[in-house]
Design an enzyme around this catalytic site. Structure first.
Site, PDB file in Angstrom:
ATOM      1  N   GLU A 140       3.562   1.128   3.093  1.00  0.00           N
ATOM      2  CA  GLU A 140       4.554   2.253   3.157  1.00  0.00           C
ATOM      3  C   GLU A 140       4.024   3.362   4.193  1.00  0.00           C
ATOM      4  O   GLU A 140       3.018   3.997   3.594  1.00  0.00           O
ATOM      5  CB  GLU A 140       5.039   2.705   1.659  1.00  0.00           C
ATOM      6  CG  GLU A 140       6.175   3.918   1.586  1.00  0.00           C
ATOM      7  CD  GLU A 140       5.915   4.635   0.445  1.00  0.00           C
ATOM      8  OE1 GLU A 140       7.204   5.297   0.277  1.00  0.00           O
ATOM      9  OE2 GLU A 140       5.149   4.746  -0.260  1.00  0.00           O
TER      10      GLU A 140
ATOM     11  N   LEU B 283       0.708  -1.214   0.112  1.00  0.00           N
ATOM     12  CA  LEU B 283       0.113   0.005   0.075  1.00  0.00           C
ATOM     13  C   LEU B 283       0.692   1.410   0.008  1.00  0.00           C
ATOM     14  O   LEU B 283       1.674   1.587   0.876  1.00  0.00           O
ATOM     15  CB  LEU B 283      -0.944   0.055   1.149  1.00  0.00           C
ATOM     16  CG  LEU B 283      -1.746  -1.245   1.429  1.00  0.00           C
ATOM     17  CD1 LEU B 283      -2.378  -1.209   2.712  1.00  0.00           C
ATOM     18  CD2 LEU B 283      -2.780  -1.570   0.255  1.00  0.00           C
ATOM     19  N   ASP B 284       0.729   1.922  -1.121  1.00  0.00           N
ATOM     20  CA  ASP B 284       1.621   3.282  -1.194  1.00  0.00           C
ATOM     21  C   ASP B 284       1.324   4.327  -0.188  1.00  0.00           C
ATOM     22  O   ASP B 284       0.126   4.550  -0.123  1.00  0.00           O
ATOM     23  CB  ASP B 284       1.328   3.666  -2.681  1.00  0.00           C
ATOM     24  CG  ASP B 284       2.468   4.828  -2.891  1.00  0.00           C
ATOM     25  OD1 ASP B 284       3.492   4.755  -2.555  1.00  0.00           O
ATOM     26  OD2 ASP B 284       2.012   5.936  -3.487  1.00  0.00           O
TER      27      ASP B 284
ATOM     28  N   HIS C  18      12.839   1.422  -5.123  1.00  0.00           N
ATOM     29  CA  HIS C  18      12.662   2.231  -6.081  1.00  0.00           C
ATOM     30  C   HIS C  18      12.695   3.751  -5.704  1.00  0.00           C
ATOM     31  O   HIS C  18      13.250   4.671  -6.471  1.00  0.00           O
ATOM     32  CB  HIS C  18      11.278   2.039  -6.807  1.00  0.00           C
ATOM     33  CG  HIS C  18      10.159   2.373  -6.082  1.00  0.00           C
ATOM     34  ND1 HIS C  18       9.292   1.698  -5.071  1.00  0.00           N
ATOM     35  CD2 HIS C  18       9.640   3.669  -6.186  1.00  0.00           C
ATOM     36  CE1 HIS C  18       8.674   2.525  -4.815  1.00  0.00           C
ATOM     37  NE2 HIS C  18       8.533   3.747  -5.367  1.00  0.00           N
ATOM     38  N   ASP C  19      12.234   4.196  -4.703  1.00  0.00           N
ATOM     39  CA  ASP C  19      12.103   5.609  -4.057  1.00  0.00           C
ATOM     40  C   ASP C  19      13.541   6.038  -3.826  1.00  0.00           C
ATOM     41  O   ASP C  19      14.001   7.064  -3.946  1.00  0.00           O
ATOM     42  CB  ASP C  19      11.228   5.617  -2.593  1.00  0.00           C
ATOM     43  CG  ASP C  19       9.824   5.935  -3.078  1.00  0.00           C
ATOM     44  OD1 ASP C  19       9.447   6.532  -3.905  1.00  0.00           O
ATOM     45  OD2 ASP C  19       8.963   5.421  -2.184  1.00  0.00           O
TER      46      ASP C  19
ATOM     47  N   HIS D 177      17.846   4.263   6.196  1.00  0.00           N
ATOM     48  CA  HIS D 177      18.729   5.322   6.539  1.00  0.00           C
ATOM     49  C   HIS D 177      19.704   5.195   7.269  1.00  0.00           C
ATOM     50  O   HIS D 177      20.806   5.502   6.895  1.00  0.00           O
ATOM     51  CB  HIS D 177      17.758   6.564   7.085  1.00  0.00           C
ATOM     52  CG  HIS D 177      16.482   7.010   6.280  1.00  0.00           C
ATOM     53  ND1 HIS D 177      16.562   6.666   4.818  1.00  0.00           N
ATOM     54  CD2 HIS D 177      15.316   7.657   6.510  1.00  0.00           C
ATOM     55  CE1 HIS D 177      15.277   7.306   4.422  1.00  0.00           C
ATOM     56  NE2 HIS D 177      14.670   7.763   5.357  1.00  0.00           N
TER      57      HIS D 177
END
Length: 585
Positions: free
Chosen positions: A282, A244-245, A382-383, A311
């Site tokens: 997400e 789920l974006d 991808h992001d 990160h």
């Protein structure tokens, strides 16, 4: 065949079935705001709806758009497809995901071409493919996050039958398939939903404009539209789960959050089909409620991406410290330790990027244990690649040894690992932002906007790839000659080895968050970390110049795998060459 459509404010609705003349529809006697009509139709029949004498529009619940998002819809008879491979499913605990974009996984950019590469993924040892969005969007090539027909499949990829063939073939290789779906916004071009009803609301604003209507008048039907689309993909295309974006952009003030309603519906479908089905969110919220069970007043989503792990690992590997990396870069290995044991780095701590406190702890005293598999671990997505100015992967700036360190921590860390396509061999092809907007003004706005965004960070406008240039997409396609060449072949073998170790230790799938232990040395010449996860130890040396001596807790510790052949376990310590990793038991 019964045709129906929700158009609560329309005075008249006409069903168009070319070449026949329009057929007036009548209000449903049982469902307020719905219109219906019976008409002969079969698989492939084109149709559309005209509201109050307006233009013919595609069906909001169209299963197929043969001529693109603006064209007529087409009837799809899902039962006409013959499935070749029986499939009982693969559950989320123990899964290893592989994020894949159909349009760049192969130069052809189709489901059919991707099927020919499924053997590679089966040999690699992943369990699920996570497909980036495949709903129809304008043009031929794009990331897919600007889809406008949430029940259909992009025709240039192969349409609904192409997706079924891909899923069927993946199941034949023992691979599950998860689909990325976008419920938080629709694309800027070809979105006809507002003509039919209050699918959007000005109560909330999002980066894409008005929010999808989840809590204003008419939101019952909008929520049903989104949930129905999700269930249709799981049911009709035999998918195993959905990603789920950007669920943080789902503005919802109702007592039952949309995510809880969706997860309940997916759990019910799983019980009905007898297959394990799951949702992965997400989320930028660092909120434990996202994955907490509904019985504990959570949303019941089964897992979520964990950008904090990314990160921390990224800063340890690269030393980058700009933007949201700043807090992690202050002490990367300490940040990595926190995410390996508690999932979130920002769990109520101050975020300099946001200028405020952020997040909540997942683990609380007295609370039930949280399964570690609810949090996805990854070094690249991808992001995190495509939203960089040049779409550069880690492999374009790091030596293979540090890529090996990243792989060891991702694939053997607590949680559910995920790779981005080509990462397993250190692909040198970039993955850049590309579009194929047919509206010239929109295309120029996207091009100028991206260049303006990166100009604020010191980039020359001419250095930023043009999203509309077909060469940008072509550069982003995987080079399938790389895996057989040095140094890619060695890194690919390392990934296969690590995945083999993970499969040989199934207990990793069921450990609670916080069970793992971490020791690290950070400062001066020492940049090493030792992770204990179940019966395994993962030792990594992030220093590209200095060897490391990492103490291990037992003289009986055995070396299972090492990136560098000269790695040794001597006198209660593993001696790691620079930029290398080892796995011990």
């Amino acid at each position: 065949m019964l045709f129906d459509v929700w158009a609560p404010t329309a005075r008249t609705v006409i069903l168009h079935l070319p070449p026949a003349s329009g057929l007036p529809m009548t209000p449903s006697p049982t469902h307020r705001g719905w219109w219906q009509a019976e008409a002969p139709a079969r698989d492939g029949t084109r149709y559309g709806f005209s509201l109050d004498g307006g233009p013919v529009l595609p069906d909001p619940r169209s299963r197929r758009q043969p001529d693109g998002p603006e064209g007529l819809s087409a009837v799809v008879e899902h039962d006409a497809y013959t499935w070749r491979h029986p499939w009982r499913g693969v559950p989320l605990p123990g899964a290893v995901l592989y994020e894949l974009h159909i349009g760049t996984f192969t130069p052809q950019g189709t489901f059919e071409a991707a099927i020919d590469r499924l053997g590679h993924l089966a040999d690699l040892g992943v369990s699920h493919i996570e497909l980036m969005p495949v709903c129809p969007f304008p043009g031929t090539h794009g990331w897919g996050y600007d889809g406008v027909a949430l029940w259909a499949v992009h025709e240039p990829y192969g349409g609904p039958d192409g997706l079924k063939a891909f899923v069927d073939a993946a199941h034949g290789h023992g691979l599950g398939v998860v689909l990325d779906v976008v419920h938080n916004h629709l694309g800027p071009s070809g979105n006809r939903l507002p003509a039919f009803g209050p699918y959007f609301t000005d109560r909330h604003r999002t980066p894409w404009g008005s929010a999808v209507n989840l809590d204003a008048p008419g939101s019952d039907e909008v929520r049903a539209h989104l949930i129905g689309s999700a269930l249709a993909f799981l049911r009709d295309h035999h998918l195993d789960g959905l990603r789920l974006d950007a669920v943080h952009a789902l503005a919802d003030t109702r007592a039952e959050h949309f995510l809880a309603q969706l997860s309940e519906a997916v759990d019910a479908l799983a019980a009905h089909t007898g297959r394990p089905l799951f949702l992965i969110a997400e989320s930028d919220l660092n909120d434990p409620r996202t994955t907490a069970p509904r019985s504990a007043n959570g949303h019941g989503v089964h897992a979520q991406w964990n950008d904090d792990f990314h990160h921390a690992l990224h800063t340890a590997l690269t030393g980058e410290s700009h933007g949201y990396y700043a807090d992690f870069a202050a002490a990367p290995l300490a940040a990595l330790t926190k995410t390996l044991t508690g999932a979130f780095f920002h769990d109520g701590t101050y975020s300099s990027f946001r200028g405020r406190g952020h997040g909540r702890p997942v683990r609380r005293p007295g609370a039930a244990e949280t399964p570690a598999h609810r949090f996805l671990a990854y070094a690249q997505t991808h992001d995190q690649i495509g939203n960089r100015a040049l779409g550069d992967r880690l492999s374009m700036s790091l030596p293979p040894g540090l890529l090996a360190c990243a792989a060891a921590l991702v694939l053997l860390a607590p949680g559910t690992p995920m790779l981005f396509m080509g990462e397993e061999w250190g692909a040198r092809t970039p993955w850049q932002y590309f579009t194929d907007h047919q509206d010239a003004e929109l295309a120029e706005a996207v091009r100028a906007g991206r260049r303006r965004e990166f100009a604020e960070h010191g980039w020359e406008a001419e250095a930023i790839p043009d999203p509309q240039d077909p060469a940008t997409r072509r550069r982003s396609c995987l080079d399938w000659d790389e895996p057989s060449r040095a140094p890619h072949a060695r890194l690919l073998d390392w990934h296969r080895t690590l995945l083999g170790v993970r499969r040989a230790h199934p207990v990793l799938a069921h450990l609670p968050l916080g069970e793992a232990g971490v020791r690290c040395a950070e400062g001066g010449d020492e940049q090493w970390l030792l992770l204990r996860n179940g019966p395994l130890y993962v030792a990594v040396n992030f220093s590209a110049e200095h060897a490391a001596t990492v103490p291990v807790p037992s003289a009986r510790t055995a070396l299972l795998a090492a990136w560098e052949p000269e790695t040794r376990v001597v006198d209660g310590a593993v001696r790691l060459p620079p930029a290398s990793a080892a796995v011990l038991r």
